[in-house]
Structures are given as C-alpha cells and as structure tokens.
Design a protein around this motif. Structure first.
Motif, PDB file in Angstrom:
ATOM      1  N   VAL A   1      -5.032   7.649   9.887  1.00  0.00           N
ATOM      2  CA  VAL A   1      -4.637   7.393   8.509  1.00  0.00           C
ATOM      3  C   VAL A   1      -5.107   6.014   8.040  1.00  0.00           C
ATOM      4  O   VAL A   1      -5.090   5.731   6.840  1.00  0.00           O
ATOM      5  CB  VAL A   1      -3.101   7.492   8.353  1.00  0.00           C
ATOM      6  CG1 VAL A   1      -2.637   8.883   8.658  1.00  0.00           C
ATOM      7  CG2 VAL A   1      -2.392   6.479   9.239  1.00  0.00           C
ATOM      8  N   LEU A   2      -5.515   5.141   8.964  1.00  0.00           N
ATOM      9  CA  LEU A   2      -6.004   3.834   8.544  1.00  0.00           C
ATOM     10  C   LEU A   2      -7.310   3.947   7.774  1.00  0.00           C
ATOM     11  O   LEU A   2      -7.695   3.034   7.052  1.00  0.00           O
ATOM     12  CB  LEU A   2      -6.199   2.933   9.774  1.00  0.00           C
ATOM     13  CG  LEU A   2      -4.911   2.579  10.537  1.00  0.00           C
ATOM     14  CD1 LEU A   2      -5.254   1.725  11.754  1.00  0.00           C
ATOM     15  CD2 LEU A   2      -3.921   1.861   9.643  1.00  0.00           C
TER      16      LEU A   2
ATOM     17  N   ASN B   1      -0.766  12.897  10.130  1.00  0.00           N
ATOM     18  CA  ASN B   1      -0.342  13.586   8.912  1.00  0.00           C
ATOM     19  C   ASN B   1       0.920  14.411   9.155  1.00  0.00           C
ATOM     20  O   ASN B   1       1.812  14.480   8.315  1.00  0.00           O
ATOM     21  CB  ASN B   1      -1.467  14.446   8.351  1.00  0.00           C
ATOM     22  CG  ASN B   1      -1.852  15.581   9.285  1.00  0.00           C
ATOM     23  OD1 ASN B   1      -1.610  15.514  10.491  1.00  0.00           O
ATOM     24  ND2 ASN B   1      -2.460  16.616   8.741  1.00  0.00           N
TER      25      ASN B   1
ATOM     26  N   GLN C   1      -3.142  13.585   3.962  1.00  0.00           N
ATOM     27  CA  GLN C   1      -4.505  13.398   4.436  1.00  0.00           C
ATOM     28  C   GLN C   1      -4.835  14.408   5.533  1.00  0.00           C
ATOM     29  O   GLN C   1      -3.948  14.918   6.206  1.00  0.00           O
ATOM     30  CB  GLN C   1      -4.681  11.974   4.986  1.00  0.00           C
ATOM     31  CG  GLN C   1      -4.430  10.873   3.978  1.00  0.00           C
ATOM     32  CD  GLN C   1      -5.492  10.800   2.906  1.00  0.00           C
ATOM     33  OE1 GLN C   1      -6.590  11.334   3.071  1.00  0.00           O
ATOM     34  NE2 GLN C   1      -5.179  10.127   1.802  1.00  0.00           N
TER      35      GLN C   1
ATOM     36  N   TYR D   1       5.161   5.136  -0.591  1.00  0.00           N
ATOM     37  CA  TYR D   1       3.943   5.719  -1.151  1.00  0.00           C
ATOM     38  C   TYR D   1       2.921   6.006  -0.046  1.00  0.00           C
ATOM     39  O   TYR D   1       2.299   7.076  -0.018  1.00  0.00           O
ATOM     40  CB  TYR D   1       3.322   4.777  -2.182  1.00  0.00           C
ATOM     41  CG  TYR D   1       1.878   5.086  -2.481  1.00  0.00           C
ATOM     42  CD1 TYR D   1       1.535   6.185  -3.262  1.00  0.00           C
ATOM     43  CD2 TYR D   1       0.852   4.308  -1.933  1.00  0.00           C
ATOM     44  CE1 TYR D   1       0.212   6.500  -3.515  1.00  0.00           C
ATOM     45  CE2 TYR D   1      -0.474   4.611  -2.184  1.00  0.00           C
ATOM     46  CZ  TYR D   1      -0.795   5.704  -2.969  1.00  0.00           C
ATOM     47  OH  TYR D   1      -2.113   6.018  -3.207  1.00  0.00           O
ATOM     48  N   TRP D   2       2.738   5.049   0.863  1.00  0.00           N
ATOM     49  CA  TRP D   2       1.743   5.250   1.919  1.00  0.00           C
ATOM     50  C   TRP D   2       2.149   6.379   2.862  1.00  0.00           C
ATOM     51  O   TRP D   2       1.313   7.114   3.371  1.00  0.00           O
ATOM     52  CB  TRP D   2       1.531   3.957   2.703  1.00  0.00           C
ATOM     53  CG  TRP D   2       0.365   4.045   3.626  1.00  0.00           C
ATOM     54  CD1 TRP D   2       0.376   4.207   4.974  1.00  0.00           C
ATOM     55  CD2 TRP D   2      -1.023   4.017   3.246  1.00  0.00           C
ATOM     56  NE1 TRP D   2      -0.894   4.270   5.460  1.00  0.00           N
ATOM     57  CE2 TRP D   2      -1.776   4.157   4.421  1.00  0.00           C
ATOM     58  CE3 TRP D   2      -1.680   3.886   2.021  1.00  0.00           C
ATOM     59  CZ2 TRP D   2      -3.167   4.169   4.413  1.00  0.00           C
ATOM     60  CZ3 TRP D   2      -3.064   3.896   2.013  1.00  0.00           C
ATOM     61  CH2 TRP D   2      -3.777   4.033   3.195  1.00  0.00           C
TER      62      TRP D   2
ATOM     63  N   TRP E   1      -6.810   5.427  -0.927  1.00  0.00           N
ATOM     64  CA  TRP E   1      -5.567   5.072  -1.587  1.00  0.00           C
ATOM     65  C   TRP E   1      -4.930   6.258  -2.282  1.00  0.00           C
ATOM     66  O   TRP E   1      -3.761   6.205  -2.645  1.00  0.00           O
ATOM     67  CB  TRP E   1      -5.833   3.960  -2.596  1.00  0.00           C
ATOM     68  CG  TRP E   1      -6.120   2.646  -1.947  1.00  0.00           C
ATOM     69  CD1 TRP E   1      -7.335   2.110  -1.676  1.00  0.00           C
ATOM     70  CD2 TRP E   1      -5.160   1.705  -1.464  1.00  0.00           C
ATOM     71  NE1 TRP E   1      -7.210   0.889  -1.048  1.00  0.00           N
ATOM     72  CE2 TRP E   1      -5.872   0.616  -0.920  1.00  0.00           C
ATOM     73  CE3 TRP E   1      -3.763   1.669  -1.451  1.00  0.00           C
ATOM     74  CZ2 TRP E   1      -5.235  -0.485  -0.350  1.00  0.00           C
ATOM     75  CZ3 TRP E   1      -3.136   0.571  -0.902  1.00  0.00           C
ATOM     76  CH2 TRP E   1      -3.858  -0.491  -0.360  1.00  0.00           C
TER      77      TRP E   1
ATOM     78  N   PHE F   1       5.944   0.509  -1.606  1.00  0.00           N
ATOM     79  CA  PHE F   1       4.624   0.794  -1.065  1.00  0.00           C
ATOM     80  C   PHE F   1       4.676   1.563   0.260  1.00  0.00           C
ATOM     81  O   PHE F   1       3.883   2.503   0.453  1.00  0.00           O
ATOM     82  CB  PHE F   1       3.822  -0.503  -0.879  1.00  0.00           C
ATOM     83  CG  PHE F   1       2.467  -0.271  -0.280  1.00  0.00           C
ATOM     84  CD1 PHE F   1       1.433   0.238  -1.042  1.00  0.00           C
ATOM     85  CD2 PHE F   1       2.238  -0.530   1.066  1.00  0.00           C
ATOM     86  CE1 PHE F   1       0.179   0.471  -0.487  1.00  0.00           C
ATOM     87  CE2 PHE F   1       0.990  -0.301   1.631  1.00  0.00           C
ATOM     88  CZ  PHE F   1      -0.043   0.195   0.855  1.00  0.00           C
ATOM     89  N   PRO F   2       5.567   1.203   1.215  1.00  0.00           N
ATOM     90  CA  PRO F   2       5.618   2.011   2.449  1.00  0.00           C
ATOM     91  C   PRO F   2       5.925   3.479   2.186  1.00  0.00           C
ATOM     92  O   PRO F   2       5.400   4.361   2.874  1.00  0.00           O
ATOM     93  CB  PRO F   2       6.735   1.330   3.261  1.00  0.00           C
ATOM     94  CG  PRO F   2       6.773  -0.065   2.762  1.00  0.00           C
ATOM     95  CD  PRO F   2       6.458   0.034   1.299  1.00  0.00           C
TER      96      PRO F   2
ATOM     97  N   ASN G   1       1.219   9.485   1.002  1.00  0.00           N
ATOM     98  CA  ASN G   1      -0.236   9.561   0.970  1.00  0.00           C
ATOM     99  C   ASN G   1      -0.795  10.000   2.318  1.00  0.00           C
ATOM    100  O   ASN G   1      -1.658  10.883   2.402  1.00  0.00           O
ATOM    101  CB  ASN G   1      -0.808   8.203   0.568  1.00  0.00           C
ATOM    102  CG  ASN G   1      -2.326   8.208   0.535  1.00  0.00           C
ATOM    103  OD1 ASN G   1      -2.948   9.193   0.157  1.00  0.00           O
ATOM    104  ND2 ASN G   1      -2.930   7.097   0.943  1.00  0.00           N
ATOM    105  N   ALA G   2      -0.298   9.398   3.391  1.00  0.00           N
ATOM    106  CA  ALA G   2      -0.791   9.738   4.727  1.00  0.00           C
ATOM    107  C   ALA G   2      -0.434  11.167   5.120  1.00  0.00           C
ATOM    108  O   ALA G   2      -1.187  11.829   5.842  1.00  0.00           O
ATOM    109  CB  ALA G   2      -0.217   8.758   5.748  1.00  0.00           C
TER     110      ALA G   2
END
Length: 271
Positions: A40-41, A237, A35, A27-28, A45, A24-25, A31-32
């Motif tokens: 980014v918070l 980003n 953006q 992926y995030w 998703w 997950f980290p 993802n971030a």
C-alpha cells in the motif's frame, strides 16, 4: 453579559488543519482497503480503480470475529446498565452514610490496570470453566463498564428535581415504580451515553480478549486483526478492509447518538 466572539479565519483554518491531520489515518485506511493486493506504500492518493476484493477476503476470514465482537459488546452494555442503574439510583437518591468512600472505591476500581484484572480473572475463569466463552468476555468487559456507568448515571439522576419524585410517591408509586416510570425516562440521554461508552470499551477491548481466550472459538475482531497482521503482511488491502469493517459499528452508533451524548455528558457535568 458579553457575547462570545465568533472565531476568526485563522482559528477556522487551524481547526480545519487539525481535523484533516486527525482524519488522515482514517482516509488512508479506506484508500488502502480499495487498492489491489500489494504494497500500500505504492498506492496513489485516490483509488482510480477500486478493488473490493479485500472486503470479500475480510468478511470470509473475519466475519465470525465481527459477529463475536457485536455479541460481546451488546452483552456488556446490557449487563453493565442492569447493574449500574439501580446502584446509581441508590447512590443518588438514598445516599447511605459513607457515600464518599463508596464513590472513591468506584474510582479506584476504574483506575486498576487492566492487566491486573485480566490475570486475576484468568485464574478464576480457569476454575469456573469460563475461559473461551461469550459470558466470560461479557463479564470481563463489564468490570470496566459498570464503574463508569454508575458515575455518569448517578450524576444525571441527582439532577432530577426531587419534587417530581415526591409527586410520584404521593400518587402511590413505589420506589421501583418511580425508578422505572419516572427516573429512567428522564435519564434517557445519560443511559444512551453510558451504554455507548460501554459498547466502545467492549468493542475495542484487546487485553481481556487475548488473555481469556486460548482458542479461536470465541475471538473478537481486535484479536482477529492482531493475528491477521502476522499472517497477512503482504495482503494489506484485506487487512485494511477488516479495519474499516471494525470501525463501522462504532462510527454509526456515534453518529446516531451524538445528540444524546452531548446532552448526557453536559447533564453529568452540572452535578
């Protein structure tokens, strides 16, 4: 012998959940990095409208640091293997009296805290003029890579049947020829495994990179990320894009060498 039972559905589900938590980290981070500039918070998703501006900024600001890390990491691999191969071969095939203390000394060298080595190297580098240099970082990172490579390669070389080496000697091959033409081809998996782990040690090094550099002339990407966090806390980003780019070389090498790593580590474990 009893066959190993296949994993049940609960075990499979537990493995999938654990894998998802570990990835997950990553992926995030990806993802971030896609953006738009901002917090980014508040990102969703999934990036509905991917913005690659962060990667352009990362390459502009951290491209030189990435190149520096590549040069230092590959230089450490070359130097570490050049020193570890003959040492491991000597310990595996021509064990002198007191081999056990030598191996214990290698283990102790691996256990010495990096900050102790960094402080000692800083004083020596200052006198030798090696601060802020590629060669200085390569030598420093090799202090951690050489002991590991020796232990791994020795275990692999001890597993080579002695009859093969004796047959080569009967055919007139000297010790160096045996090492080059017989031992090294049979130790390819261990060489790739040792080289990859040395690369990862050098690629992820932060302590030596920060301690032995007083300018930005030779700045690996780990230090670049550290400085980037303080200077671009609102430009997440670009920061995450830099982290993604820094993860790509190691990830690609791991994927390409996974078969050799499995064989190399297994061969060393049989010693």
């Amino acid at each position: 012998m009893k066959r190993a039972s296949a994993p049940g559905p609960l075990s499979t589900l537990a493995g999938i959940v654990l894998l998802a938590l570990m990835l997950f980290p990553v992926y995030w981070m990806v993802n971030a990095s896609l953006q738009p500039t901002g917090n980014v918070l508040r990102a969703g998703w999934f990036p509905r409208h991917p913005d690659f501006g962060g990667y352009a900024t990362a390459l502009r600001d951290q491209g030189r640091s990435l190149v520096t890390s590549v040069v230092v990491a590959f230089g450490s691999v070359v130097l570490s293997l050049a020193l570890a191969v003959p040492a491991a071969y000597a310990l595996a095939r021509f064990p002198p009296r007191g081999t056990t203390p030598v191996l214990f000394g290698i283990l102790v060298a691996q256990a010495v805290p990096g900050i102790v080595v960094a402080d000692a190297l800083y004083g020596a580098y200052s006198d030798l003029g090696l601060l802020n240099s590629f060669g200085g970082l390569v030598l420093a990172d090799s202090t951690a890579g050489v002991p590991f490579a020796i232990l791994l390669l020795r275990a692999s070389m001890r597993g080579i049947p002695r009859e093969i080496i004796e047959a080569a000697r009967v055919d007139g091959a000297g010790r160096l020829r045996v090492l080059r033409s017989v031992v090294l081809p049979l130790s390819v998996n261990a060489l790739i495994t040792a080289g990859l782990f040395v690369f990862l040690l050098a690629w992820g090094d932060f302590l030596f990179a920060l301690t032995l550099n007083t300018t930005d002339r030779v700045r690996p990407v780990t230090v670049g990320l550290y400085q980037y966090v303080g200077a671009h806390t609102n430009d997440w980003n670009a920061l995450m894009a830099t982290a993604v780019l820094a993860s790509v070389p190691a990830s690609v090498l791991l994927v390409l060498a996974q078969r050799h790593i499995t064989a190399g580590v297994t061969g060393g474990a049989l010693d």
